[in-house]
Design an enzyme around this catalytic site. Structure first.
Site, PDB file in Angstrom:
ATOM      1  N   SER A  76      15.025  19.286 -16.356  1.00 20.86           N
ATOM      2  CA  SER A  76      13.897  20.773 -16.313  1.00 20.86           C
ATOM      3  C   SER A  76      14.667  21.615 -17.432  1.00 20.86           C
ATOM      4  CB  SER A  76      14.082  21.235 -14.813  1.00 20.86           C
ATOM      5  OG  SER A  76      13.450  22.521 -15.020  1.00 20.86           O
ATOM      6  N   LYS A 135      18.896  19.127 -11.957  1.00 21.78           N
ATOM      7  CA  LYS A 135      17.055  18.173 -12.283  1.00 21.78           C
ATOM      8  C   LYS A 135      17.927  17.068 -13.075  1.00 21.78           C
ATOM      9  CE  LYS A 135      12.197  18.269 -11.197  1.00 21.78           C
ATOM     10  NZ  LYS A 135      12.261  16.155 -11.779  1.00 21.78           N
ATOM     11  N   GLU A 171      10.299   5.960 -17.331  1.00 19.20           N
ATOM     12  CA  GLU A 171       8.914   6.965 -18.820  1.00 19.20           C
ATOM     13  C   GLU A 171       8.457   6.684 -19.503  1.00 19.20           C
ATOM     14  OE1 GLU A 171       9.626  10.900 -15.458  1.00 19.20           O
ATOM     15  OE2 GLU A 171      10.288  11.586 -18.020  1.00 19.20           O
ATOM     16  N   HIS A 186       1.184  -1.530   0.015  1.00 21.31           N
ATOM     17  CA  HIS A 186      -0.005  -0.364  -0.036  1.00 21.31           C
ATOM     18  C   HIS A 186       0.703   1.438  -0.328  1.00 21.31           C
ATOM     19  CE1 HIS A 186      -3.373  -2.753   0.825  1.00 21.31           C
ATOM     20  NE2 HIS A 186      -2.541  -3.061   1.708  1.00 21.31           N
TER      21      HIS A 186
END
Length: 462
Positions: free
Chosen positions: A314, A320, A327, A184
């Site tokens: 970014s 970043k 992805e 969970h």
């Protein structure tokens, strides 16, 4: 058309203006004009399969004494060029066309007939010679099966095996790492990183098994059923012989369908294969998302691993870096799942003796196979092989995990364990230290019972 030289071709409907340099003829040109839908073309594996089928048909028709040897040889040579991709530019048709794929079958017939005519020095007819003993209604379903079988066997399964090997290699290297398990998305009992990766490996392995289980049904070919499954205009031995010929050419167990009426009217096996591909996509989605979560941070996330830095993440935030490979894989998976919906709808379009969504089934099925094969290879090379483990941070999280108290249940009971866990969490202390104060267990007993690695023993069937 207006800016290029044209020639006049004729078919059963009359005259058609065709680009003078085109290898295709009247029926292909009509389809070019009739279906300006998407710009999507049949992919290379499908054209390869068409070339293989047309060449095999010429060989069988020669064996059955239906074609002269010089004519058969010319068709075989031309079909081999189609198989090898020499003339892909001569297949301009949109996948959104007549549902049987007749336009594309005739496209192949016309290209091969023109090439063969040039080689032979006399007319080779696209219908009478190249399409002998065939119909679009059995050629296109067969081309779906042949192309999908080849792509799954030659590309997807090897790519999945490659990914599984990469996962297994990392699992072996990381067996020493004990981390916090999660259910969970919440802290749970400890698990070895090797065990976590073994779950991924098993998912991929079962995906291979699922694909392999479908291949025998994919080997059944509609060829010989001709227009409606009765085999009109085909020699009685054509179906058996061309199945054997295709098996010999490819090394795959192709054979005549056990029921041509099923093979022409249904796309059930394509739907089945798409379902297996969807399952593989779901497995890859799970693996990719696990990697994203494990990599999250580096300060405010889980920060268990660091994926390779591949590109700036970014346009505004310096420094970043994002998990771009996982992805990309998740988007591949989404596309494959969407393709499966289209193929499922297409499979329902078996009306009486013919399925009438064959082109879109072919396109989406082959796209799914190709995307998954590439995704497996990229995920293996650019994510699995290169991630590093932040071992000190992982070990610290395990030591502070209140759920370790679960190991004390058999000794002190669930209720007492819950009190220890809640106090340890509230006070930000280790379970071992709180349990020392709240139980009569000795330090030696607590060290033995709360050893995270001992809690990870089991779970994998050898």
């Amino acid at each position: 058309m207006e800016e290029q030289e044209i020639r006049i071709e004729r078919d059963s409907m009359g005259e058609v203006r065709v680009p003078s340099k085109a290898l295709y003829g009247a029926q292909t040109q009509r389809a070019v004009e009739n279906f300006p839908m998407s710009g999507l073309r049949f992919p290379r594996p499908f054209l390869r399969a068409l070339g293989i089928i047309k060449g095999a048909a010429a060989t069988v028709n020669l064996e059955l004494k239906l074609l002269d040897s010089d004519l058969a040889a010319a068709i075989q040579d031309a079909a081999r060029e189609v198989e090898d991709g020499v003339h892909d530019a001569e297949f301009p048709l949109d996948i959104f066309q007549t549902g049987s794929g007749t336009s594309t079958n005739m496209n192949a017939n016309e290209v091969i007939a023109n090439l063969a005519s040039r080689k032979l020095g006399r007319t080779v007819h696209p219908n009478d010679h190249v399409n002998m003993s065939q119909s679009s209604n059995d050629v296109i379903p067969a081309a779906i099966h042949v192309s999908a079988s080849l792509e799954v066997s030659e590309n997807l399964i090897p790519a999945m095996n490659y990914l599984q090997d990469a996962i297994n290699h990392r699992a072996q290297d990381l067996d020493r790492v004990v981390k916090t398990g999660r259910t969970h998305l919440m802290d749970a009992l400890p698990i070895r990183m090797s065990q976590e990766l073994s779950g991924w490996s098993s998912q991929i392995g079962q995906g291979v098994e699922r694909l392999e289980s479908t291949l025998p049904r994919l080997g059944e070919l509609a060829l010989g059923g001709t227009a409606v499954g009765t085999g009109v205009n085909a020699h009685p031995e054509f179906a058996t012989r061309i199945g054997a010929r295709l098996a010999s050419l490819t090394g795959l167990p192709f054979r005549a369908s056990g029921n041509f009426f099923r093979s022409l009217s249904s796309a059930d096996t394509a739907v089945e294969l798409s379902g297996q591909l969807k399952t593989v996509a779901v497995a890859l989605m799970k693996i990719a998302n696990d990697l994203r979560w494990m990599n999250s941070g580096p300060q405010a996330g889980l920060a268990e691993i660091s994926l390779p830095d591949l590109q700036p993440g970014s346009s505004i935030m310096p420094g970043k870096v994002n998990p771009v490979i996982p992805e990309a894989v998740t988007m591949v998976c989404a596309q494959v799942i969407g393709n499966d919906v289209t193929i499922t709808v297409g499979g329902q379009a078996g009306n009486f003796q013919l399925n009438v969504m064959l082109p879109v089934i072919a396109y989406n099925l082959l796209e799914s196979v190709a995307l998954l094969a590439r995704a497996c290879s990229v995920l293996a090379d650019k994510a699995i092989a290169g991630f590093s483990v932040n071992e000190a941070h992982v070990a610290e999280l395990v030591g502070r995990n209140p759920i370790l108290v679960t190991a004390l249940n058999p000794v002190i009971g669930y209720e007492a364990g819950a009190k220890i866990a809640k106090r340890a969490y509230a006070e930000g202390r280790r379970v071992k230290d709180v349990a020392t104060e709240m139980t009569r267990l000795t330090p030696e007993e607590l060290n033995r019972l709360l050893d995270p690695r001992k809690m990870t023993e089991g779970g994998i069937s050898k």
